[in-house]
Write an enzyme that holds these catalytic residues in place. Sequence first.
Site, PDB file in Angstrom:
ATOM      1  N   ASP A   1       0.806  -1.217   0.000  1.00 37.10           N
ATOM      2  CA  ASP A   1       0.000   0.000   0.000  1.00 37.10           C
ATOM      3  C   ASP A   1       0.840   1.269   0.000  1.00 37.10           C
ATOM      4  OD1 ASP A   1       0.865  -0.497   2.614  1.00 37.10           O
ATOM      5  OD2 ASP A   1      -1.072  -0.074   3.527  1.00 37.10           O
ATOM      6  N   ASN A   2       1.884   1.323   0.810  1.00 32.62           N
ATOM      7  CA  ASN A   2       2.724   2.522   0.847  1.00 32.62           C
ATOM      8  C   ASN A   2       3.552   2.671  -0.417  1.00 32.62           C
ATOM      9  OD1 ASN A   2       2.085   3.624   3.512  1.00 32.62           O
ATOM     10  ND2 ASN A   2       2.923   1.700   4.247  1.00 32.62           N
TER      11      ASN A   2
END
Length: 169
Positions: A66-67
Amino acid sequence: SGTGVFDAAARRFDEHLAAAVGEKFFGTLPRVLGPSEPAGVLHGRLRDELFPGQGADVVVSCGSGDNMCAALGAGCVRPGRAVLSLGTSGTIFGVSDAPVVDPGGTVAPFCDATGRHLPLVCTMSCAAVLDGVLAGLELAGTEGVGARRAAAERAAGAVAPGCCGVNFL
């Protein structure tokens, strides 16, 4: 990788660390792919079912976290750029050409989605902390979390960028 057994500098899972988790654990870990390396190809019946009329084989790309995807979406794809994300957790991360190893463990050594590195610092319960800080501020006409957040955004937008010596701990 959030497994605790990924060596970001070597871009591979560490077999010795994995053995500490369990004797069969290493064998359950996926093959690590580079950012432009295909994970496979959809063809035949499955391709036709998922992508009707496609005709040609469909390349399946490798995944990312996600990051790492947030960094791509925010344009943080070269050294000197960073992303601050305030949500359920609070993260700040930036791209580095070399792995960043923090013996103290505060900075997590991730790989980014472009083939570089993405050192990351994370704090938990960020949204709850931010809401607590906003509740303590005197923002006129702010009943409820949504109104306080909107008032804080307006107030922040009215000042020049920079911290002006203010630190939040």
